[in-house]
Motif scaffolding. Structure first.
Motif, PDB file in Angstrom:
ATOM      1  N   ILE A 172       0.857  -1.180   0.000  1.00 25.19           N
ATOM      2  CA  ILE A 172       0.000   0.000   0.000  1.00 25.19           C
ATOM      3  C   ILE A 172       0.898   1.237   0.000  1.00 25.19           C
ATOM      4  O   ILE A 172       1.856   1.310   0.767  1.00 25.19           O
ATOM      5  CB  ILE A 172      -0.894   0.014   1.254  1.00 25.19           C
ATOM      6  N   PHE A 173       0.563   2.191  -0.841  1.00 20.56           N
ATOM      7  CA  PHE A 173       1.371   3.407  -0.905  1.00 20.56           C
ATOM      8  C   PHE A 173       0.469   4.615  -1.125  1.00 20.56           C
ATOM      9  O   PHE A 173      -0.682   4.490  -1.536  1.00 20.56           O
ATOM     10  CB  PHE A 173       2.410   3.306  -2.025  1.00 20.56           C
ATOM     11  N   LYS A 174       0.998   5.769  -0.812  1.00 24.19           N
ATOM     12  CA  LYS A 174       0.272   7.020  -1.045  1.00 24.19           C
ATOM     13  C   LYS A 174       1.285   8.108  -1.334  1.00 24.19           C
ATOM     14  O   LYS A 174       2.131   8.425  -0.517  1.00 24.19           O
ATOM     15  CB  LYS A 174      -0.575   7.407   0.154  1.00 24.19           C
ATOM     16  N   ASP A 175       1.193   8.642  -2.521  1.00 27.63           N
ATOM     17  CA  ASP A 175       2.031   9.772  -2.880  1.00 27.63           C
ATOM     18  C   ASP A 175       1.327  11.048  -2.433  1.00 27.63           C
ATOM     19  O   ASP A 175       0.091  11.097  -2.359  1.00 27.63           O
ATOM     20  CB  ASP A 175       2.267   9.808  -4.390  1.00 27.63           C
ATOM     21  N   THR A 176       2.082  12.068  -2.149  1.00 22.85           N
ATOM     22  CA  THR A 176       1.513  13.340  -1.727  1.00 22.85           C
ATOM     23  C   THR A 176       0.499  13.825  -2.769  1.00 22.85           C
ATOM     24  O   THR A 176       0.780  13.831  -3.965  1.00 22.85           O
ATOM     25  CB  THR A 176       2.626  14.393  -1.560  1.00 22.85           C
TER      26      THR A 176
ATOM     27  N   SER B 156      -2.303  12.389  -3.667  1.00 24.77           N
ATOM     28  CA  SER B 156      -2.960  11.352  -4.457  1.00 24.77           C
ATOM     29  C   SER B 156      -3.779  10.428  -3.556  1.00 24.77           C
ATOM     30  O   SER B 156      -3.783  10.570  -2.339  1.00 24.77           O
ATOM     31  CB  SER B 156      -1.929  10.534  -5.232  1.00 24.77           C
ATOM     32  N   VAL B 157      -4.459   9.492  -4.184  1.00 21.80           N
ATOM     33  CA  VAL B 157      -5.232   8.493  -3.456  1.00 21.80           C
ATOM     34  C   VAL B 157      -4.303   7.363  -3.011  1.00 21.80           C
ATOM     35  O   VAL B 157      -3.129   7.336  -3.368  1.00 21.80           O
ATOM     36  CB  VAL B 157      -6.371   7.931  -4.340  1.00 21.80           C
TER      37      VAL B 157
ATOM     38  N   ASP C 134      -9.792   6.363  -2.230  1.00 24.59           N
ATOM     39  CA  ASP C 134      -9.541   7.448  -1.279  1.00 24.59           C
ATOM     40  C   ASP C 134      -9.127   6.982   0.109  1.00 24.59           C
ATOM     41  O   ASP C 134      -8.503   7.724   0.850  1.00 24.59           O
ATOM     42  CB  ASP C 134     -10.781   8.343  -1.155  1.00 24.59           C
ATOM     43  N   SER C 135      -9.498   5.757   0.485  1.00 22.96           N
ATOM     44  CA  SER C 135      -9.112   5.231   1.793  1.00 22.96           C
ATOM     45  C   SER C 135      -8.386   3.903   1.621  1.00 22.96           C
ATOM     46  O   SER C 135      -8.553   3.218   0.610  1.00 22.96           O
ATOM     47  CB  SER C 135     -10.346   5.030   2.691  1.00 22.96           C
ATOM     48  N   VAL C 136      -7.601   3.558   2.625  1.00 28.91           N
ATOM     49  CA  VAL C 136      -6.879   2.284   2.591  1.00 28.91           C
ATOM     50  C   VAL C 136      -7.880   1.129   2.502  1.00 28.91           C
ATOM     51  O   VAL C 136      -7.710   0.196   1.719  1.00 28.91           O
ATOM     52  CB  VAL C 136      -5.973   2.120   3.837  1.00 28.91           C
ATOM     53  N   GLU C 137      -8.941   1.210   3.305  1.00 29.08           N
ATOM     54  CA  GLU C 137      -9.931   0.123   3.335  1.00 29.08           C
ATOM     55  C   GLU C 137     -10.580  -0.082   1.966  1.00 29.08           C
ATOM     56  O   GLU C 137     -10.708  -1.220   1.500  1.00 29.08           O
ATOM     57  CB  GLU C 137     -11.018   0.416   4.387  1.00 29.08           C
TER      58      GLU C 137
END
Length: 92
Positions: free
Chosen positions: A7-11, A13-14, A30-33
């Motif tokens: 799981i990743f999230k760039d600044t 972004s989703v 939009d959410s990890v879940e």
């Protein structure tokens, strides 16, 4: 069956989820879940497509610690996505 995912999230972004053991399978939301739920659907759809095409379904179940050694995934979050074989078997 448990499939490791990163799981990743760039600044700005989703959340993104990649499945290192199944090339080309990924998801986002939009959410990890929600991203994890979407990737479960993506994995199932990928397997169903392979079965429909008569292609072999080969899924490695690498250990997360082994996948973490890849510098491409440095510092990212990991999870296991559970797939039920019965669900997949009923599709074939």
């Amino acid at each position: 069956m448990h499939i490791p995912v990163v799981i990743f999230k760039d600044t700005g972004s989703v959340y993104g989820v990649n499945v290192p053991d199944i090339q080309g399978v990924h998801s986002w939301d939009d959410s990890v879940e929600d991203a994890l739920n979407n990737v479960r659907t993506a994995i199932t759809s990928h397997i169903e497509t392979l079965l429909e095409l008569g292609d072999p379904v080969k899924i490695m179940q690498s250990k997360i610690v082994a996948l973490q050694a890849n510098p491409e995934h440095a510092g990212e979050m990991w999870a296991l996505v559970q797939l039920h074989r019965e669900t997949l078997d009923s599709k074939s």
